[in-house]
Write a protein that holds these residues in place. Structure first.
Motif, short mmCIF file in Angstrom:
data_model
loop_
_atom_site.label_atom_id
_atom_site.label_comp_id
_atom_site.label_asym_id
_atom_site.label_seq_id
_atom_site.Cartn_x
_atom_site.Cartn_y
_atom_site.Cartn_z
N LEU A 60 0.81 -1.25 -0.05
CA LEU A 60 0.02 0.12 -0.03
C LEU A 60 0.83 1.41 -0.01
O LEU A 60 0.66 2.26 -0.57
N LEU A 61 1.82 1.20 0.71
CA LEU A 61 2.83 2.42 0.81
C LEU A 61 3.53 2.50 -0.48
O LEU A 61 3.65 3.75 -0.87
N GLU A 62 3.92 1.55 -1.26
CA GLU A 62 4.59 1.68 -2.54
C GLU A 62 3.83 2.30 -3.69
O GLU A 62 3.93 3.15 -4.31
N GLN A 63 2.26 1.81 -3.43
CA GLN A 63 1.28 2.32 -4.42
C GLN A 63 0.91 3.82 -3.98
O GLN A 63 0.82 4.52 -5.08
N ARG A 64 0.92 4.09 -2.88
CA ARG A 64 0.99 5.51 -2.42
C ARG A 64 2.07 6.42 -3.05
O ARG A 64 1.87 7.44 -3.57
N LEU A 65 3.11 5.86 -2.77
CA LEU A 65 4.38 6.55 -3.22
C LEU A 65 4.53 7.03 -4.79
O LEU A 65 4.75 7.95 -5.10
N GLU A 66 4.07 5.87 -5.54
CA GLU A 66 3.93 5.86 -7.01
C GLU A 66 2.86 6.84 -7.37
O GLU A 66 3.20 7.68 -8.26
N ARG A 67 1.80 6.87 -6.70
CA ARG A 67 0.63 8.03 -7.02
C ARG A 67 1.28 9.36 -6.66
O ARG A 67 1.41 10.07 -7.50
N LEU A 68 2.11 9.59 -5.61
CA LEU A 68 2.57 10.88 -5.25
C LEU A 68 3.66 11.09 -6.19
O LEU A 68 3.60 12.39 -6.58
N GLU A 69 4.66 10.22 -6.73
CA GLU A 69 5.61 10.66 -7.73
C GLU A 69 4.76 10.84 -9.06
O GLU A 69 5.33 11.75 -9.61
N GLU A 70 3.85 10.26 -9.57
CA GLU A 70 3.09 10.71 -10.62
C GLU A 70 2.49 12.12 -10.43
O GLU A 70 2.48 12.91 -11.40
N GLU A 71 1.90 12.51 -9.48
CA GLU A 71 1.30 13.79 -9.10
C GLU A 71 2.23 14.71 -9.03
O GLU A 71 2.20 15.76 -9.56
N ARG A 72 3.79 14.52 -8.42
CA ARG A 72 4.67 15.44 -8.50
C ARG A 72 5.14 15.66 -9.74
O ARG A 72 5.30 16.77 -10.64
N GLU A 73 5.32 14.63 -10.69
CA GLU A 73 5.50 15.06 -12.16
C GLU A 73 4.53 15.83 -12.85
O GLU A 73 4.75 16.58 -13.52
N ARG A 74 3.34 15.52 -12.66
CA ARG A 74 2.21 16.30 -13.22
C ARG A 74 2.29 17.70 -12.95
O ARG A 74 2.30 18.67 -13.70
N LEU A 75 2.67 17.84 -11.59
CA LEU A 75 2.63 19.45 -11.15
C LEU A 75 3.93 19.88 -11.46
O LEU A 75 3.88 21.33 -11.79
N ARG A 76 4.97 19.21 -11.75
CA ARG A 76 6.20 19.81 -12.33
C ARG A 76 5.87 20.19 -13.77
O ARG A 76 6.27 21.24 -14.19
N GLY A 77 5.13 19.49 -14.42
CA GLY A 77 4.87 19.80 -15.88
C GLY A 77 4.00 20.93 -15.74
O GLY A 77 4.27 21.98 -16.79
N THR A 78 3.16 21.22 -14.80
CA THR A 78 2.22 22.54 -14.70
C THR A 78 3.14 23.59 -14.33
O THR A 78 2.96 24.92 -15.20
N VAL A 79 3.83 23.66 -13.48
CA VAL A 79 4.77 24.66 -13.29
C VAL A 79 5.80 24.88 -14.19
O VAL A 79 5.94 26.09 -14.58
N ASP A 80 6.26 23.99 -15.16
CA ASP A 80 7.00 24.39 -16.14
C ASP A 80 6.16 25.16 -17.47
O ASP A 80 6.79 26.12 -18.03
N ASP A 81 5.05 24.77 -17.67
CA ASP A 81 3.96 25.14 -18.64
C ASP A 81 3.76 26.70 -18.02
O ASP A 81 3.95 27.80 -18.79
N ALA A 82 3.58 26.97 -16.75
CA ALA A 82 3.41 28.23 -16.28
C ALA A 82 4.39 29.17 -16.35
O ALA A 82 4.56 30.29 -16.67
N LEU A 83 5.81 28.70 -16.04
CA LEU A 83 7.03 29.26 -16.27
C LEU A 83 7.24 29.70 -17.72
O LEU A 83 7.77 30.80 -18.06
N GLU A 84 7.14 28.82 -18.65
CA GLU A 84 7.19 29.25 -19.95
C GLU A 84 6.26 30.24 -20.54
O GLU A 84 6.51 31.29 -21.26
#
Length: 101
Positions: A60-84
């Motif tokens: 369960l913790l590994e699954q949660r970590l995977e979801r958090l990492e996916e969310e972080r990558e999605r947010l990183r993409g959003t921040v990169d788009d905003a900076l552009e």
């Protein structure tokens, strides 16, 4: 010869009593070992149950970590788009003229 028979019977009876005492000792040791074996089996069952629970928690913790990492990558993409977009807007602004002194 009649005197030898009672002695032989007495000796035979002592041997039977000695064997009986040894068998009782063996039985006590076996009962103790059976009890210890039962305790070890119970402890093993508890440990296996705890291990299964920890594995489930780990999964369960590994699954949660995977979801958090996916969310972080999605947010990183959003921040990169905003900076552009900010860079684009800043590039389109006319240059600022220095203020007179």
């Amino acid at each position: 010869m009649s005197g030898l028979q009672p002695q032989a019977l007495l000796r035979s009876q002592r041997q039977v009593e000695a064997i009986h005492a040894h068998l009782l000792t063996i039985r006590r040791h076996m009962e103790r070992l059976i009890g210890e074996n039962r305790q070890l089996r119970d402890r093993l069952a508890r440990c296996e149950a705890e291990l299964a629970e920890r594995r489930e928690r780990c999964t369960l913790l590994e699954q949660r970590l995977e979801r958090l990492e996916e969310e972080r990558e999605r947010l990183r993409g959003t921040v990169d788009d905003a900076l552009e977009q900010i860079d684009t807007v800043l590039a389109e602004l006319p240059p600022e003229e220095p203020e007179p002194r």
